[in-house]
Scaffold this motif. Structure first.
Motif, PDB file in Angstrom:
ATOM      1  N   ALA A  56     -46.341  39.231   9.383  1.00 46.83           N
ATOM      2  CA  ALA A  56     -46.046  37.842   9.719  1.00 46.83           C
ATOM      3  C   ALA A  56     -44.576  37.710  10.092  1.00 46.83           C
ATOM      4  CB  ALA A  56     -46.377  36.918   8.546  1.00 46.83           C
ATOM      5  N   LEU A  57     -44.303  36.778  10.989  1.00 47.60           N
ATOM      6  CA  LEU A  57     -42.937  36.435  11.386  1.00 47.60           C
ATOM      7  C   LEU A  57     -42.884  34.924  11.497  1.00 47.60           C
ATOM      8  CD1 LEU A  57     -40.088  37.194  12.445  1.00 47.60           C
ATOM      9  CD2 LEU A  57     -41.100  37.235  14.754  1.00 47.60           C
ATOM     10  N   GLY A  58     -41.908  34.301  10.841  1.00 42.23           N
ATOM     11  CA  GLY A  58     -41.873  32.848  10.840  1.00 42.23           C
ATOM     12  C   GLY A  58     -40.483  32.275  10.748  1.00 42.23           C
ATOM     13  N   TYR A  59     -40.424  30.946  10.875  1.00 43.44           N
ATOM     14  CA  TYR A  59     -39.148  30.235  10.823  1.00 43.44           C
ATOM     15  C   TYR A  59     -39.346  28.920  10.085  1.00 43.44           C
ATOM     16  CZ  TYR A  59     -34.963  27.716  12.310  1.00 43.44           C
ATOM     17  OH  TYR A  59     -33.790  27.000  12.323  1.00 43.44           O
ATOM     18  N   ARG A  60     -38.478  28.687   9.113  1.00 44.02           N
ATOM     19  CA  ARG A  60     -38.491  27.437   8.363  1.00 44.02           C
ATOM     20  C   ARG A  60     -37.505  26.466   9.014  1.00 44.02           C
ATOM     21  NH1 ARG A  60     -39.726  25.950   3.019  1.00 44.02           N
ATOM     22  NH2 ARG A  60     -40.384  28.097   2.610  1.00 44.02           N
ATOM     23  N   LEU A  61     -38.018  25.338   9.467  1.00 40.01           N
ATOM     24  CA  LEU A  61     -37.186  24.357  10.151  1.00 40.01           C
ATOM     25  C   LEU A  61     -36.178  23.738   9.181  1.00 40.01           C
ATOM     26  CD1 LEU A  61     -39.977  22.558  12.227  1.00 40.01           C
ATOM     27  CD2 LEU A  61     -38.460  24.387  12.971  1.00 40.01           C
ATOM     28  N   PRO A  62     -35.026  23.318   9.689  1.00 41.92           N
ATOM     29  CA  PRO A  62     -34.024  22.719   8.801  1.00 41.92           C
ATOM     30  C   PRO A  62     -34.494  21.390   8.229  1.00 41.92           C
ATOM     31  CG  PRO A  62     -33.369  22.517  11.100  1.00 41.92           C
ATOM     32  CD  PRO A  62     -34.568  23.396  11.084  1.00 41.92           C
ATOM     33  N   ARG A  63     -33.838  20.959   7.165  1.00 42.62           N
ATOM     34  CA  ARG A  63     -34.099  19.694   6.475  1.00 42.62           C
ATOM     35  C   ARG A  63     -35.547  19.588   6.018  1.00 42.62           C
ATOM     36  NH1 ARG A  63     -31.288  17.263  11.028  1.00 42.62           N
ATOM     37  NH2 ARG A  63     -33.338  16.456  11.606  1.00 42.62           N
ATOM     38  N   ARG A  64     -36.162  20.716   5.716  1.00 45.20           N
ATOM     39  CA  ARG A  64     -37.533  20.745   5.192  1.00 45.20           C
ATOM     40  C   ARG A  64     -38.509  20.027   6.116  1.00 45.20           C
ATOM     41  NH1 ARG A  64     -37.401  17.899  -0.087  1.00 45.20           N
ATOM     42  NH2 ARG A  64     -39.393  18.889  -0.525  1.00 45.20           N
ATOM     43  N   LEU A  65     -38.314  20.159   7.421  1.00 40.39           N
ATOM     44  CA  LEU A  65     -39.195  19.508   8.379  1.00 40.39           C
ATOM     45  C   LEU A  65     -40.475  20.283   8.623  1.00 40.39           C
ATOM     46  CD1 LEU A  65     -36.607  18.273  11.055  1.00 40.39           C
ATOM     47  CD2 LEU A  65     -37.775  16.929   9.298  1.00 40.39           C
ATOM     48  N   GLY A  66     -40.497  21.584   8.312  1.00 40.83           N
ATOM     49  CA  GLY A  66     -41.728  22.320   8.520  1.00 40.83           C
ATOM     50  C   GLY A  66     -41.520  23.812   8.624  1.00 40.83           C
ATOM     51  N   ILE A  67     -42.607  24.506   8.936  1.00 47.21           N
ATOM     52  CA  ILE A  67     -42.619  25.967   9.055  1.00 47.21           C
ATOM     53  C   ILE A  67     -43.481  26.342  10.256  1.00 47.21           C
ATOM     54  CG2 ILE A  67     -43.297  28.133   7.949  1.00 47.21           C
ATOM     55  CD1 ILE A  67     -42.918  26.804   5.266  1.00 47.21           C
ATOM     56  N   ILE A  68     -43.026  27.322  11.040  1.00 49.89           N
ATOM     57  CA  ILE A  68     -43.811  27.873  12.139  1.00 49.89           C
ATOM     58  C   ILE A  68     -43.883  29.383  11.950  1.00 49.89           C
ATOM     59  CG2 ILE A  68     -43.972  28.153  14.646  1.00 49.89           C
ATOM     60  CD1 ILE A  68     -42.346  25.616  14.953  1.00 49.89           C
ATOM     61  N   SER A  69     -45.090  29.963  12.092  1.00 49.74           N
ATOM     62  CA  SER A  69     -45.227  31.403  11.863  1.00 49.74           C
ATOM     63  C   SER A  69     -46.285  32.002  12.769  1.00 49.74           C
ATOM     64  CB  SER A  69     -45.580  31.687  10.399  1.00 49.74           C
ATOM     65  OG  SER A  69     -46.833  31.118  10.060  1.00 49.74           O
ATOM     66  N   LEU A  70     -46.092  33.286  13.077  1.00 50.36           N
ATOM     67  CA  LEU A  70     -47.069  34.116  13.787  1.00 50.36           C
ATOM     68  C   LEU A  70     -47.538  35.176  12.807  1.00 50.36           C
ATOM     69  CD1 LEU A  70     -48.533  35.139  16.367  1.00 50.36           C
ATOM     70  CD2 LEU A  70     -46.483  36.509  16.824  1.00 50.36           C
ATOM     71  N   GLU A  71     -48.854  35.249  12.554  1.00 49.46           N
ATOM     72  CA  GLU A  71     -49.371  36.109  11.504  1.00 49.46           C
ATOM     73  C   GLU A  71     -50.545  36.930  12.011  1.00 49.46           C
ATOM     74  OE1 GLU A  71     -49.955  34.032   7.798  1.00 49.46           O
ATOM     75  OE2 GLU A  71     -48.599  32.425   8.415  1.00 49.46           O
ATOM     76  N   ARG A  81     -59.466  42.584  13.795  1.00 51.77           N
ATOM     77  CA  ARG A  81     -58.104  42.046  13.847  1.00 51.77           C
ATOM     78  C   ARG A  81     -58.138  40.540  14.060  1.00 51.77           C
ATOM     79  NH1 ARG A  81     -56.486  44.246  18.270  1.00 51.77           N
ATOM     80  NH2 ARG A  81     -55.593  46.151  17.379  1.00 51.77           N
ATOM     81  N   MET A  82     -57.285  39.833  13.308  1.00 48.67           N
ATOM     82  CA  MET A  82     -57.165  38.387  13.472  1.00 48.67           C
ATOM     83  C   MET A  82     -55.687  38.040  13.613  1.00 48.67           C
ATOM     84  SD  MET A  82     -58.627  35.272  11.136  1.00 48.67           S
ATOM     85  CE  MET A  82     -58.532  33.579  11.743  1.00 48.67           C
ATOM     86  N   VAL A  83     -55.337  37.378  14.709  1.00 49.22           N
ATOM     87  CA  VAL A  83     -53.962  36.962  14.977  1.00 49.22           C
ATOM     88  C   VAL A  83     -53.962  35.453  15.143  1.00 49.22           C
ATOM     89  CG1 VAL A  83     -51.962  37.197  16.498  1.00 49.22           C
ATOM     90  CG2 VAL A  83     -53.478  39.160  16.116  1.00 49.22           C
ATOM     91  N   PHE A  84     -53.013  34.768  14.517  1.00 49.92           N
ATOM     92  CA  PHE A  84     -52.993  33.315  14.621  1.00 49.92           C
ATOM     93  C   PHE A  84     -51.574  32.781  14.488  1.00 49.92           C
ATOM     94  CE2 PHE A  84     -54.143  34.629  10.337  1.00 49.92           C
ATOM     95  CZ  PHE A  84     -53.226  33.971   9.541  1.00 49.92           C
ATOM     96  N   VAL A  85     -51.399  31.600  15.033  1.00 55.35           N
ATOM     97  CA  VAL A  85     -50.143  30.858  14.938  1.00 55.35           C
ATOM     98  C   VAL A  85     -50.387  29.677  13.999  1.00 55.35           C
ATOM     99  CG1 VAL A  85     -48.413  29.495  16.160  1.00 55.35           C
ATOM    100  CG2 VAL A  85     -49.417  31.512  17.254  1.00 55.35           C
ATOM    101  N   ARG A  86     -49.484  29.504  13.040  1.00 57.77           N
ATOM    102  CA  ARG A  86     -49.621  28.437  12.051  1.00 57.77           C
ATOM    103  C   ARG A  86     -48.376  27.548  12.124  1.00 57.77           C
ATOM    104  NH1 ARG A  86     -51.981  29.255   6.928  1.00 57.77           N
ATOM    105  NH2 ARG A  86     -51.351  31.439   6.974  1.00 57.77           N
ATOM    106  N   ALA A  87     -48.568  26.242  12.033  1.00 53.45           N
ATOM    107  CA  ALA A  87     -47.446  25.298  12.046  1.00 53.45           C
ATOM    108  C   ALA A  87     -47.668  24.243  10.968  1.00 53.45           C
ATOM    109  CB  ALA A  87     -47.315  24.632  13.408  1.00 53.45           C
ATOM    110  N   THR A  88     -46.616  23.955  10.236  1.00 53.62           N
ATOM    111  CA  THR A  88     -46.630  22.934   9.192  1.00 53.62           C
ATOM    112  C   THR A  88     -45.476  21.976   9.443  1.00 53.62           C
ATOM    113  OG1 THR A  88     -47.571  24.447   7.557  1.00 53.62           O
ATOM    114  CG2 THR A  88     -46.461  22.500   6.716  1.00 53.62           C
ATOM    115  N   PHE A  89     -45.763  20.671   9.437  1.00 46.75           N
ATOM    116  CA  PHE A  89     -44.730  19.665   9.667  1.00 46.75           C
ATOM    117  C   PHE A  89     -44.821  18.580   8.601  1.00 46.75           C
ATOM    118  CE2 PHE A  89     -45.813  21.386  13.861  1.00 46.75           C
ATOM    119  CZ  PHE A  89     -44.565  21.850  14.260  1.00 46.75           C
ATOM    120  N   SER A  90     -43.658  18.100   8.188  1.00 44.16           N
ATOM    121  CA  SER A  90     -43.584  17.016   7.213  1.00 44.16           C
ATOM    122  C   SER A  90     -42.599  15.990   7.741  1.00 44.16           C
ATOM    123  CB  SER A  90     -43.132  17.539   5.852  1.00 44.16           C
ATOM    124  OG  SER A  90     -43.066  16.485   4.908  1.00 44.16           O
TER     125      SER A  90
END
Length: 550
Positions: free
Chosen positions: A484-499, A530-539
């Motif tokens: 997995a490779l991901g990035y946590r957005l600043p100010r706790r706005l969310g997370i985006i990852s490729l897994e 194989r399973m590849v997916f993009v996940r995004a979380t926003f608050s």
């Protein structure tokens, strides 16, 4: 989850709809974020409305999302949530679709009294999603669909700072249809039409003291299951039942009372002493027994703790697989997805080590001896089974940005020698399964928000196949790689990852846990694709104050 919801104060971080459901049949970690990424709550709450959204898109036409709109206004908090998941799966007729909805409201009548209510709706439709060891052992035509409505009310009263009363009431109704196309006679269809409803009411008193704590409670549980097993085909009926149907009505009731006490004496020992009374009636079982709950947690030194436990239990007919009774004794699980009325005697021991400030590990052994009721045809019978689990684990954080972990887990499921073959899905229940798994993981977290994960798992499984099994082998060993490779957005706005799961696209033989569980269609631990997916979380904080309520 139910315990935490009943004990919580009004808050803005309500959980996603899928967390209250079991048996969603989704590969672990391959759905929308399973938990809120808000790891901490502010010390003070302000009136506002918030939106949390998760989305996922991946291979095999997999799409998923959940959205939770929540708000707080003075003593009142509320949330509206929806969850959707769909996938075509990794093979034919392996598709799965879920739609979940919930409405939750909680109000503080007084500073010491909270009331809450919740409504949930679940709609599920899927094909053959089980892994029955042999990869080609699946049905091209089986279909399973169900709709379920659940209503829940609860209350929490704190008369003093060290005592709590909680009360929970749940009602659920489910309609299910299962179609299986049989090989013989040609063209025959096996149908299951099931309508069940469940009620459960529970109450609990919790007392906390410097030298001990105590949990006293009880409940009443009832499940009524009307099901019709039928066969459709051209020609005379080949089973000796009127109209080629088997009609069953199971009315299962259970009353329980329990007391758990944890005594802190001497200061480095925690003794768990308790008991439960269980009265179960149904499935040919009439049980009235008292079961012990005994445990010890001993802090031998600052770096080592020893644990041991012994307990008995009866699997009660829970309306939605939720209960407020403690689920563990000295850190050992006592709640499992067994058949209703299963009597279990469990025991275990283990130790946990903290060798340095950043390196710790441990070992655990547990065993359960089971008496499992089953309906064979129309006759109730009881069979003996046992389960054993061994686990070693280590965790190491050599640097604030790095975390490593590994473990060794061995599970063994054995069925009684006298137990006949029992159909599970389109396969035959396996009398014995032994699984060794060794997961390893490395994670990196950068202060600017970047994170990575790379890991793998070695699995070695042996099964004792039935004579009718189609498999040409009874064992397999394989190694799966995840990343997995991901990035946590600043100010706790969310997370985006490729897994990715099973990055090397490894094929293998594997028997899942469905053969050993009351609920068929459990989530797969691994898939041979194989399973590849993009996940995004926003608050999103939609407003600093809440004019909607003013």
């Amino acid at each position: 989850l139910l315990q935490s919801q009943l004990l919580q104060s009004a808050n803005i971080n309500h959980l996603q709809p899928q967390l209250a459901e079991t048996s969603l049949q989704i590969l672990d970690g391959a759905g929308p974020s399973s938990l809120s990424f808000n790891e901490f709550n502010p010390l003070f709450l302000r009136d506002r409305v918030a939106l949390q959204a998760n989305g996922l898109a991946g291979t095999n036409d997999t799409f998923a999302d959940d959205v939770v709109l929540s708000g707080i206004e003075g003593p009142l908090s509320w949330s509206l949530g929806q969850y959707h998941y769909e996938t075509d799966g990794f093979r034919q007729n392996n598709d799965l679709q879920h739609d979940l909805y919930n409405v939750f409201v909680q109000g503080a009548v007084t500073p010491n009294l909270n009331l809450q209510a919740e409504y949930r709706r679940r709609e599920t439709n899927h094909g053959d999603i089980q892994l029955n060891f042999e990869p080609e052992d699946f049905s091209l035509t089986d279909r399973d669909r169900s709709d379920q409505d659940t209503f829940r009310i609860g209350a929490h009263y704190s008369p003093t700072s060290n005592s709590d009363f909680i009360v929970s009431g749940i009602y659920t109704h489910r309609d299910r249809g299962l179609d299986q196309f049989l090989v013989a006679p040609p063209g025959a269809i096996f149908e299951l039409r099931e309508a069940d409803e469940g009620f459960q009411g529970e109450a609990q008193y919790i007392l906390k003291h410097q030298w001990f704590n105590a949990t006293l409670g009880g409940g009443a549980y009832d499940v009524n299951d009307d099901n019709t097993l039928g066969f459709e085909f051209d020609g005379p009926c080949f089973v000796p039942f009127p109209n080629c149907e088997i009609i069953n009505n199971f009315d299962i009731s259970h009353e329980s009372a329990y007391l758990y006490t944890n005594v802190f004496f001497p200061y480095n020992m925690t003794w768990t002493v308790g008991l439960s009374y269980d009265s179960f009636d149904g499935l040919g079982q009439d049980i009235d027994k008292v079961h012990p709950k005994l445990g010890l947690q001993w802090d031998v030194a600052d770096w080592i703790q020893l644990r041991s436990a012994y307990f008995g239990s009866v699997k009660r007919p829970l309306a939605v697989n939720q209960s407020i009774e403690p689920t563990q004794v000295a850190g050992f699980n006592q709640s499992f997805d067994d058949e209703y009325g299963t009597e279990a005697a469990g025991y275990g021991f283990g130790f946990d080590l903290k060798l340095t400030s950043n390196f710790y590990g441990g070992m655990e052994y547990s065993r359960r001896d089971l008496d499992v009721p089953q309906i064979i045809g129309t006759e109730p019978q009881v069979f003996n089974r046992d389960e054993e689990t061994y686990r070693l684990y280590t965790h190491w954080t050599p640097h604030r940005h790095w975390a490593f972990s590994t473990s060794l887990e061995f599970e063994q499921f054995r069925r009684g020698a006298a137990e006949p073959s029992v159909a599970v899905g389109n396969a035959t229940a396996l009398p014995e399964v032994e699984t060794l798994s060794v997961p390893v993981s490395a994670k990196y977290f950068h202060p600017l928000g970047l994170f990575t994960h790379f890991g793998g798992r070695f699995v070695n499984q042996t099964v004792d196949l039935q004579p009718s099994a189609m498999s040409t082998t009874d064992a397999d060993a394989f190694f799966l790689v995840d990343a997995a490779l991901g990035y946590r957005l600043p100010r706790r706005l969310g997370i985006i990852s490729l897994e990715a799961r099973n990055l090397l696209d490894q094929e293998f033989f594997y028997q899942d846990h469905n053969a050993h569980s009351r609920t068929t269609g459990l989530a797969p631990i691994y898939t041979p694709d194989r399973m590849v997916f993009v996940r995004a979380t926003f608050s999103l904080d939609m407003m600093s104050s809440s004019p909607f309520f003013r």
